[in-house]
Motif scaffolding. Structure first.
Motif, PDB file in Angstrom:
ATOM      1  N   SER A   4       0.845  -1.272  -0.076  1.00 17.64           N
ATOM      2  CA  SER A   4       0.045   0.074   0.116  1.00 17.64           C
ATOM      3  C   SER A   4       0.929   1.223  -0.133  1.00 17.64           C
ATOM      4  O   SER A   4       0.520   2.197  -0.779  1.00 17.64           O
ATOM      5  N   ARG A   5       2.040   1.228   0.706  1.00 16.91           N
ATOM      6  CA  ARG A   5       3.038   2.437   0.642  1.00 16.91           C
ATOM      7  C   ARG A   5       3.581   2.618  -0.586  1.00 16.91           C
ATOM      8  O   ARG A   5       3.644   3.903  -0.951  1.00 16.91           O
TER       9      ARG A   5
ATOM     10  N   LYS B 164       2.176   2.177  -3.639  1.00 16.67           N
ATOM     11  CA  LYS B 164       1.126   2.842  -4.512  1.00 16.67           C
ATOM     12  C   LYS B 164       0.736   4.174  -3.872  1.00 16.67           C
ATOM     13  O   LYS B 164       0.432   5.109  -4.934  1.00 16.67           O
ATOM     14  N   GLU B 165       0.964   4.313  -2.704  1.00 12.66           N
ATOM     15  CA  GLU B 165       0.532   5.724  -2.198  1.00 12.66           C
ATOM     16  C   GLU B 165       1.821   6.675  -2.607  1.00 12.66           C
ATOM     17  O   GLU B 165       1.340   7.725  -3.132  1.00 12.66           O
TER      18      GLU B 165
ATOM     19  N   LEU C   9       1.763   9.833  -4.880  1.00 12.28           N
ATOM     20  CA  LEU C   9       2.322  11.127  -4.211  1.00 12.28           C
ATOM     21  C   LEU C   9       3.366  11.757  -5.108  1.00 12.28           C
ATOM     22  O   LEU C   9       3.495  13.230  -5.141  1.00 12.28           O
TER      23      LEU C   9
ATOM     24  N   PHE D 296      -2.865  15.094  -4.234  1.00 14.60           N
ATOM     25  CA  PHE D 296      -2.682  13.621  -3.570  1.00 14.60           C
ATOM     26  C   PHE D 296      -4.075  13.059  -3.448  1.00 14.60           C
ATOM     27  O   PHE D 296      -4.329  11.971  -3.697  1.00 14.60           O
ATOM     28  N   SER D 297      -5.109  13.943  -2.663  1.00  9.09           N
ATOM     29  CA  SER D 297      -6.421  13.513  -2.406  1.00  9.09           C
ATOM     30  C   SER D 297      -6.949  13.003  -3.720  1.00  9.09           C
ATOM     31  O   SER D 297      -7.669  12.057  -3.721  1.00  9.09           O
TER      32      SER D 297
ATOM     33  N   ILE E 240      -4.939   9.486  -5.189  1.00  9.88           N
ATOM     34  CA  ILE E 240      -4.895   8.329  -4.463  1.00  9.88           C
ATOM     35  C   ILE E 240      -6.290   7.750  -4.625  1.00  9.88           C
ATOM     36  O   ILE E 240      -6.495   6.484  -4.331  1.00  9.88           O
ATOM     37  N   SER E 241      -7.324   8.438  -4.980  1.00  7.45           N
ATOM     38  CA  SER E 241      -8.672   7.822  -5.173  1.00  7.45           C
ATOM     39  C   SER E 241      -9.010   7.306  -6.575  1.00  7.45           C
ATOM     40  O   SER E 241      -9.918   6.990  -6.966  1.00  7.45           O
TER      41      SER E 241
ATOM     42  N   GLU F 175      -7.143   4.753  -8.423  1.00  2.00           N
ATOM     43  CA  GLU F 175      -6.333   3.697  -8.423  1.00  2.00           C
ATOM     44  C   GLU F 175      -6.055   3.174  -9.801  1.00  2.00           C
ATOM     45  O   GLU F 175      -5.106   2.483 -10.078  1.00  2.00           O
TER      46      GLU F 175
END
Ligand code: TYM
Length: 331
Positions: free
Chosen positions: A60-61, A63-64, A68, A291-292, A295-296, A298
């Motif tokens: 998950s990091r 992908k995050e 970013l 980022f918001s 991140i949504s 995918e």
């Protein structure tokens, strides 16, 4: 005449939060290169497993962090931005290069010495051979320039040594890369221990600013930042808390140290710390907003790294093929 663009390669490990140090020392500079260079960037997750990782968190990091980086301004249309473990050529060339790298030179790497002290119960062969994987990353893409923070200088030097050694035996196979280290921001220090670099793996979160920290957290961390008792905003060039804050302020505002000294003449550290915090908040605001969004999305992120993987494979397989032929492997 249309001169061929020079190639930039750099990478960051998905080993924790991205810090202001990673951003100012490396990523911020990558963005500008995209206009005039062929840019290739990577999330170096193979490097990350030199320290034991929780599988779910690593996934998950990674992908995050991908989201970013896009938020910071890495443009998948201008750059190839891939995930290292998806491109098999890196691990393969790393093995080959390790056969051209001596025990002695790897033992001299300061990062190995630091990390083996920090992770004394897991000094694995990957941690020791880490620079050969980094050399593979760089050399696979015929890289001209590697933009990094000051802590990576030694790794670029050993990359050059390995490449020259290999070329000395087999002819001109690898391009010899140069590092690019920014004048300001190359070494952002811990807010709590200014003699140590700001690090995403630091156990004390007050020591670093994470790129996704809220404005309240950023203010709190800068207020708590360690400074001396001088109370004068003056740049001496030494590794002190106040010099670190001046560097950060200079890096996010583009002001010179002389301009900063004039701006804050007669103003105490308290007020200066608040100005640094505000400047950092302003600088990070658009990144956090983007980022918001990313991140949504995918599916979009996945499409980007899948395409980048294919592009990275095309270039790196060409280099690896050449290396294997030179060595004498049957094709
Ligand atoms: P990593 O993930 O530790 O850091 C990524 C980038 O951020 C820079 N940096 C800093 N710059 C200024 N101040 C700081 N406090 C600070 N902390 C980190 C680093 O210099 C780096 O540029 N081994 C590399 C990743 C890597 C790589 C590569 C880099 C793998 N393959 C090939 C360049 C080329 C690393 O661990 O960086």
């Amino acid at each position: 005449m249309n001169k061929e663009l020079k190639t930039i390669f750099s990478a960051v490990q998905p080993s924790g939060f991205l810090t202001l140090g990673n951003y100012l020392g490396a990523i911020k500079n990558w963005i500008g290169f995209q206009e005039n260079f062929k840019c290739i960037f990577s999330l170096a997750d193979l490097h990350t497993i030199t320290v034991l990782q929780n599988p779910k968190e690593l996934k998950s990091r990674t992908k995050e962090l991908y989201a970013l980086f896009l938020s910071c301004g890495i443009d998948p249309k201008k750059s190839i931005f891939f995930i290292q473990s998806q491109v098999h050529t890196h691990a393969e060339l790393s093995w080959i290069l390790s056969c051209f790298t001596s025990f002695g030179e790897l033992s001299r790497m300061t990062q190995f010495k630091d990390k083996s002290q920090k992770h004394a119960n897991n000094i694995n062969a990957g941690l020791f051979g880490y620079p050969t994987l980094m050399a593979a990353d760089i050399l696979l893409y015929n890289t001209d320039i590697v933009p990094v923070g000051a802590d990576q200088k030694q790794h670029i030097e050993i990359t050059r040594d390995i490449a020259k050694r290999f070329n000395g035996i087999y002819g001109e196979v690898f391009k010899i890369p140069e590092e690019f280290i920014p004048k300001i921001g190359a070494r952002i220090m811990s807010l709590q221990e200014p003699e140590k670099k700001m690090s995403k793996s630091d156990a004390n979160p007050s020591s670093y600013i994470a790129l996704l920290d809220s404005p309240e957290t950023i203010i709190k961390k800068f207020k708590k930042a360690v400074t001396d008792s001088e109370n004068e905003v003056k740049f001496t060039g030494e590794q002190t808390g106040i010099n670190n804050l001046i560097n950060i302020y200079s890096s996010v505002t583009g002001k010179t140290t002389a301009q900063i000294e004039t701006e804050f003449e007669g103003v105490g550290y308290g007020k200066f710390k608040m100005s640094v915090a505000q400047a950092v908040i302003e600088h990070l605001k658009p990144i956090q907003e983007k980022f918001s969004y990313y991140i949504s999305n995918e599916d979009y992120i996945k499409a980007c790294y899948e395409e980048a993987k294919e592009q990275a494979l095309i270039i790196s397989e060409r280099t690896l093929k050449k290396v294997k032929e030179k060595i004498g492997f049957v094709s």
